[in-house]
Each structure stands twice: as C-alpha cells, then as structure tokens.
Motif scaffolding. Structure first.
Motif, PDB file in Angstrom:
ATOM      1  N   PRO A  69       0.829  -1.208   0.000  1.00 54.84           N
ATOM      2  CA  PRO A  69       0.000   0.000   0.000  1.00 54.84           C
ATOM      3  C   PRO A  69       0.864   1.260   0.000  1.00 54.84           C
ATOM      4  O   PRO A  69       1.912   1.301   0.645  1.00 54.84           O
ATOM      5  N   GLN A  70       0.423   2.283  -0.707  1.00 56.78           N
ATOM      6  CA  GLN A  70       1.117   3.569  -0.680  1.00 56.78           C
ATOM      7  C   GLN A  70       0.405   4.481   0.317  1.00 56.78           C
ATOM      8  O   GLN A  70      -0.700   4.957   0.061  1.00 56.78           O
ATOM      9  N   LEU A  71       1.041   4.730   1.460  1.00 53.85           N
ATOM     10  CA  LEU A  71       0.447   5.560   2.501  1.00 53.85           C
ATOM     11  C   LEU A  71       0.596   7.021   2.125  1.00 53.85           C
ATOM     12  O   LEU A  71       1.647   7.456   1.663  1.00 53.85           O
ATOM     13  N   TRP A  72      -0.463   7.808   2.406  1.00 53.28           N
ATOM     14  CA  TRP A  72      -0.576   9.131   1.788  1.00 53.28           C
ATOM     15  C   TRP A  72      -1.111  10.161   2.765  1.00 53.28           C
ATOM     16  O   TRP A  72      -2.095   9.926   3.470  1.00 53.28           O
ATOM     17  N   HIS A  73      -0.450  11.301   2.806  1.00 52.27           N
ATOM     18  CA  HIS A  73      -0.974  12.516   3.432  1.00 52.27           C
ATOM     19  C   HIS A  73      -0.696  13.640   2.459  1.00 52.27           C
ATOM     20  O   HIS A  73       0.452  13.878   2.085  1.00 52.27           O
ATOM     21  N   MET A  78      -1.998  20.719   6.541  1.00 54.49           N
ATOM     22  CA  MET A  78      -0.699  20.520   7.168  1.00 54.49           C
ATOM     23  C   MET A  78       0.401  20.993   6.218  1.00 54.49           C
ATOM     24  O   MET A  78       0.639  20.391   5.162  1.00 54.49           O
ATOM     25  N   ARG A  79       1.037  22.106   6.586  1.00 56.93           N
ATOM     26  CA  ARG A  79       2.096  22.714   5.781  1.00 56.93           C
ATOM     27  C   ARG A  79       3.269  23.030   6.699  1.00 56.93           C
ATOM     28  O   ARG A  79       3.075  23.673   7.735  1.00 56.93           O
ATOM     29  N   PRO A  80       4.461  22.607   6.342  1.00 56.38           N
ATOM     30  CA  PRO A  80       5.601  22.832   7.244  1.00 56.38           C
ATOM     31  C   PRO A  80       5.735  24.269   7.709  1.00 56.38           C
ATOM     32  O   PRO A  80       5.962  24.528   8.893  1.00 56.38           O
ATOM     33  N   ASP A  90       3.963  15.086  15.729  1.00 51.24           N
ATOM     34  CA  ASP A  90       3.829  13.860  16.524  1.00 51.24           C
ATOM     35  C   ASP A  90       2.589  13.079  16.106  1.00 51.24           C
ATOM     36  O   ASP A  90       2.633  11.848  15.959  1.00 51.24           O
ATOM     37  N   GLU A  91       1.484  13.792  15.896  1.00 45.46           N
ATOM     38  CA  GLU A  91       0.240  13.125  15.499  1.00 45.46           C
ATOM     39  C   GLU A  91       0.384  12.454  14.140  1.00 45.46           C
ATOM     40  O   GLU A  91      -0.126  11.343  13.920  1.00 45.46           O
ATOM     41  N   ILE A  92       1.068  13.109  13.227  1.00 49.40           N
ATOM     42  CA  ILE A  92       1.189  12.559  11.878  1.00 49.40           C
ATOM     43  C   ILE A  92       2.139  11.366  11.862  1.00 49.40           C
ATOM     44  O   ILE A  92       1.877  10.356  11.184  1.00 49.40           O
ATOM     45  N   VAL A  93       3.224  11.433  12.599  1.00 51.57           N
ATOM     46  CA  VAL A  93       4.101  10.261  12.699  1.00 51.57           C
ATOM     47  C   VAL A  93       3.305   9.076  13.243  1.00 51.57           C
ATOM     48  O   VAL A  93       3.389   7.956  12.711  1.00 51.57           O
ATOM     49  N   ALA A  94       2.535   9.316  14.294  1.00 48.77           N
ATOM     50  CA  ALA A  94       1.737   8.238  14.872  1.00 48.77           C
ATOM     51  C   ALA A  94       0.731   7.691  13.871  1.00 48.77           C
ATOM     52  O   ALA A  94       0.483   6.473  13.828  1.00 48.77           O
ATOM     53  N   ALA A  95       0.151   8.561  13.047  1.00 49.92           N
ATOM     54  CA  ALA A  95      -0.816   8.111  12.047  1.00 49.92           C
ATOM     55  C   ALA A  95      -0.157   7.225  11.000  1.00 49.92           C
ATOM     56  O   ALA A  95      -0.709   6.192  10.591  1.00 49.92           O
ATOM     57  N   TYR A  96       1.023   7.609  10.535  1.00 50.16           N
ATOM     58  CA  TYR A  96       1.749   6.768   9.587  1.00 50.16           C
ATOM     59  C   TYR A  96       2.079   5.409  10.197  1.00 50.16           C
ATOM     60  O   TYR A  96       1.951   4.359   9.547  1.00 50.16           O
ATOM     61  N   VAL A  97       2.525   5.419  11.442  1.00 48.76           N
ATOM     62  CA  VAL A  97       2.891   4.164  12.094  1.00 48.76           C
ATOM     63  C   VAL A  97       1.674   3.258  12.239  1.00 48.76           C
ATOM     64  O   VAL A  97       1.742   2.050  11.946  1.00 48.76           O
ATOM     65  N   GLY A 152       6.498  12.524  -2.714  1.00 47.29           N
ATOM     66  CA  GLY A 152       6.764  13.365  -3.873  1.00 47.29           C
ATOM     67  C   GLY A 152       5.603  14.280  -4.193  1.00 47.29           C
ATOM     68  O   GLY A 152       4.630  14.406  -3.443  1.00 47.29           O
ATOM     69  N   HIS A 153       5.728  14.995  -5.322  1.00 43.80           N
ATOM     70  CA  HIS A 153       4.634  15.732  -5.969  1.00 43.80           C
ATOM     71  C   HIS A 153       4.076  16.893  -5.154  1.00 43.80           C
ATOM     72  O   HIS A 153       3.000  17.400  -5.457  1.00 43.80           O
ATOM     73  N   GLY A 154       4.765  17.327  -4.105  1.00 45.00           N
ATOM     74  CA  GLY A 154       4.290  18.443  -3.311  1.00 45.00           C
ATOM     75  C   GLY A 154       3.449  18.047  -2.124  1.00 45.00           C
ATOM     76  O   GLY A 154       2.961  18.922  -1.393  1.00 45.00           O
ATOM     77  N   TYR A 155       3.245  16.747  -1.897  1.00 42.56           N
ATOM     78  CA  TYR A 155       2.465  16.290  -0.754  1.00 42.56           C
ATOM     79  C   TYR A 155       3.276  16.443   0.534  1.00 42.56           C
ATOM     80  O   TYR A 155       4.388  16.981   0.526  1.00 42.56           O
ATOM     81  N   LEU A 156       2.744  15.984   1.659  1.00 41.32           N
ATOM     82  CA  LEU A 156       3.282  16.382   2.956  1.00 41.32           C
ATOM     83  C   LEU A 156       4.770  16.088   3.129  1.00 41.32           C
ATOM     84  O   LEU A 156       5.551  16.997   3.475  1.00 41.32           O
ATOM     85  N   LEU A 157       5.185  14.841   2.929  1.00 37.63           N
ATOM     86  CA  LEU A 157       6.590  14.517   3.169  1.00 37.63           C
ATOM     87  C   LEU A 157       7.493  15.289   2.215  1.00 37.63           C
ATOM     88  O   LEU A 157       8.572  15.753   2.594  1.00 37.63           O
ATOM     89  N   ASP A 158       7.033  15.456   0.989  1.00 36.14           N
ATOM     90  CA  ASP A 158       7.794  16.228   0.005  1.00 36.14           C
ATOM     91  C   ASP A 158       7.845  17.704   0.367  1.00 36.14           C
ATOM     92  O   ASP A 158       8.814  18.399   0.065  1.00 36.14           O
ATOM     93  N   ALA A 159       6.789  18.198   1.029  1.00 38.19           N
ATOM     94  CA  ALA A 159       6.761  19.611   1.408  1.00 38.19           C
ATOM     95  C   ALA A 159       7.852  19.953   2.409  1.00 38.19           C
ATOM     96  O   ALA A 159       8.286  21.108   2.490  1.00 38.19           O
TER      97      ALA A 159
END
Length: 380
Positions: free
Chosen positions: A103-107, A125-127, A160-167, A186-193
């Motif tokens: 599965p590709q996990l996505w935020h 959610m924007r850095p 912290d909340e987002i790390v927990a959500a991914y886990v 990638g593509h401008g999504y959260l981790l890429d941001a």
C-alpha cells in the motif's frame, strides 16, 4: 515460446519480498472506494493485474488516520474496521492470484482541498504555512488563489500526530498481510513539502539546509521501520517536480540529492521510487543518468523508475492534449535495467489499459493503447 525482454523477467529479492520480475504497477488514484472502503470491485481490479503476471502492485494512495490526510471521500483509507476488512480481501485476492502488493500511505499536506471541497475548520498541514510558489501547473486559477493563502505552520504536536498516524497505518498493513510499505514523498504532498525549500522555510531543526529538510520524512521512515520490524521492505516515492510547479526541484545537484536521499536510506528506505514525467530523462546536466539511476548510485539502495513507459507523452500533457500514442520504449527500459542503472520499472497507464501487461511484454504482443475516455473514473 520465445521470451521477450528477458531483463524485465529476472527475479529480485528485497528483504522478505521475492519478486518474480521487475514489472511494477505504479500507484494511481482511482477514487473508487466510497467512504474510504475498498470493495469487491477494488479487490478484483488488483487481482486482475496479479493474475496478468505483474511482479508487484503498489496500490493507489491510501489515507492515514489524520483529519487533513486526504480530501477525497472516495480515496481508500488504512484505518477503521470496514476499510481494513476491505483491504484484507484485496490482499487475499492478490495473493490467491500469485501476486504481491504494497500500500502507498498518503498525506496530501499542502494540497488539501485540491481534489474536492473541504471543511474550512480543518487546517492543511504545511511545514511553514506555505502552499508553494505556483509555476507550471494544471491546477485552475481559482484553486491556486484559495490555496495560496498562508496557514499556520505545523507544530510539534502536529508532527507527533502525523508520525503516529503513519505508524498505525503501516502496522495495520503489516497485520493484513501486505508485502511491504510504500510512502508517497513526492509531488508536493506532505513529506515532500518538508524536502522542498519553497514549502519548508522553517528556522528550527526541521528546516534549513538539505539535511535539516530531510529530518521529518526520515523520522516517519524510522518510526515505521521500528514498528514493522526488519522483514518488510519500505518504498519511498520522491520527485523533483511538484503539482504546484512542474519545474520545481528539491535538489539542484547530485550532492544535494545525496544528502536528502541518504538520510532516508539511513532511516530504513529500501527502494526509491523516482517519479518523473519521462523515466529516461537525464536528472542533472553533464550526465544521461536518470533520477532513478542517481538514487541508486548515491544511496546504494534499490531504485525504481516511472514515467511514460510505452507512451509518447507524460500524464499532464495527455490531460491537456488528449490520449498519448503508444511508443515502444520498452527496449530502453530493458537496457537500463540490464546495465544496473535501476532495478524496477513502475508502469501506470498501460496497466489500466491492459491488466495482463506483464504477459503482453513477455510474449511480445502489441501494447494496448491507453484511452482516458474508456478507463478514467472506473475500474477495469
């Protein structure tokens, strides 16, 4: 029977994942899971690709459990008993057909609101509170105007909340029997941001130079690796381009890219999924090495290329200009895999046109043209 493209049909082992060939179904949003629950039609859709011989299926982006993760209610989620039961059926059907699935996990991060209307009470959610500088993009002007308004930067609690959500999502996936975990970075999504200097202008430990910008995505990877153990492989999609600007870059030099990807590899990434509009484009001046090729060279990890395989124009261009003609660039894919430049080739639109694409490639049969009018918006 003569086997065509033998380099594509060499097996590959990545941790516990044993692949019979190098052909991967690329992640593609299908918006076919009402309420976020993948149904029997989704299971049958993925099973057809497994039965057709595809070595690995990477699912469409799957929402993690966070209020601003994904704004389309028809995108599947990796939480809730109903959605998890749906995914168990998907995994069982793919395995029954002899396939493997991740599965590709996505935020979506800054791009919250791009797919559908959203609750204005939910903060994207924007850095640094920035959507990003609009450049060459397919987004309409009215959306850009709304999205470009600054929001509050992410807080430590948000992170912290987002790390927990991914886990949680990764643990659910492992318990359901998925064969690995993929992250959309990638593509401008959260981790890429966080990786992109335009959306990450923070002045704390999460922003600054390339190493600092890599810290939050690396934290997510490391947390997932600690939670799921050492057996499952971790895939990480990255890109230079963004949905906000197709000409944007996270790295201007191989040295800068090495810092970004090296931190992710150290955190536990096994396969870098190098997303680019055409898989064979040189990534930097002075070398014909592709983005996937640089990822492998710089990190020593496995690399997967993607982008316009078998097609004459990238997805964005085909949206504007119409369907892409079939172009036989499979030989170039094979040449680069055989040379060790990258290890896997992810194919998107041709997998929509032909569920048995791997068999088509093995037998040398003509490629089936992709038709947006026929395939977009429904499962086939």
């Amino acid at each position: 029977m003569t086997e065509h493209h033998p380099a594509l049909f060499e097996p590959l082992s990545i941790r516990s994942l044993e692949l019979p060939n190098r052909i991967v179904m690329s992640a593609m949003t299908r918006s076919a899971s009402p309420g976020g629950v993948p149904g029997p039609d989704v299971a049958a859709y993925y099973r057809r690709r497994a039965a057709g011989g595809t070595g690995l299926i990477i699912t469409e982006g799957v929402a993690v459990e966070h209020p601003a993760a994904v704004d389309n209610p028809r995108v599947p989620r990796m939480y809730g008993d109903d959605a998890l039961a749906g995914w168990r059926t998907v995994v069982d059907e793919v395995h029954a057909a002899g396939g493997r699935i991740v599965p590709q996990l996505w935020h979506v991060g800054p791009l919250w609101g791009a797919m559908s209307a959203v609750d204005p009470a939910i903060t994207p959610m924007r850095p640094s509170g920035r959507w990003g500088s609009a450049g060459t993009t397919s987004y309409p002007d009215d959306y850009i105007a709304r999205a470009s308004r600054p929001t509050r930067p992410m807080t430590e609690d948000d992170m912290d909340e987002i790390v927990a959500a991914y886990v949680r999502a990764a643990v659910h996936a492992a318990e359901l029997g998925f064969d690995g975990i993929a992250l959309h970075g990638g593509h401008g999504y959260l981790l890429d941001a966080f990786l992109w200097h335009d959306t990450n202008t923070r002045e704390d430990r999460w922003g600054g130079d390339a190493l600092a910008r890599s810290r939050f995505p690396a934290r997510v990877v490391a947390a997932i690796r600690a939670a799921v153990g050492t057996e499952l492989p971790l895939f990480f999609r990255f890109s230079q381009h963004k949905q906000q600007d197709y000409t944007a870059r996270i790295a201007e030099t191989p040295e800068e890219l090495q810092v970004l990807l090296g931190a992710l590899a150290d955190a536990g990434v096994d396969v870098f999924d190098a997303s680019i509009r055409r898989f064979d484009l040189p990534a930097f001046d002075g070398s014909d090495l592709t983005l996937a090729g640089w990822a492998k060279k710089l990190t020593g990890a496995h690399a997967m290329a993607v982008g316009s395989v078998g097609l004459g124009k990238p997805l964005r261009d085909s949206r504007i200009e119409g369907a892409a003609a079939v172009v036989d660039n499979i030989g170039e894919v094979e040449r680069r895999i055989d040379a060790g430049e990258f290890d896997l080739i992810a194919i998107g639109r041709l997998h929509l046109a032909d569920p048995a694409l791997a068999t088509t490639l093995r037998t040398g049969a003509p490629l089936t043209p992709f038709s947006r009018a026929v395939h977009e918006g429904r499962l086939y």
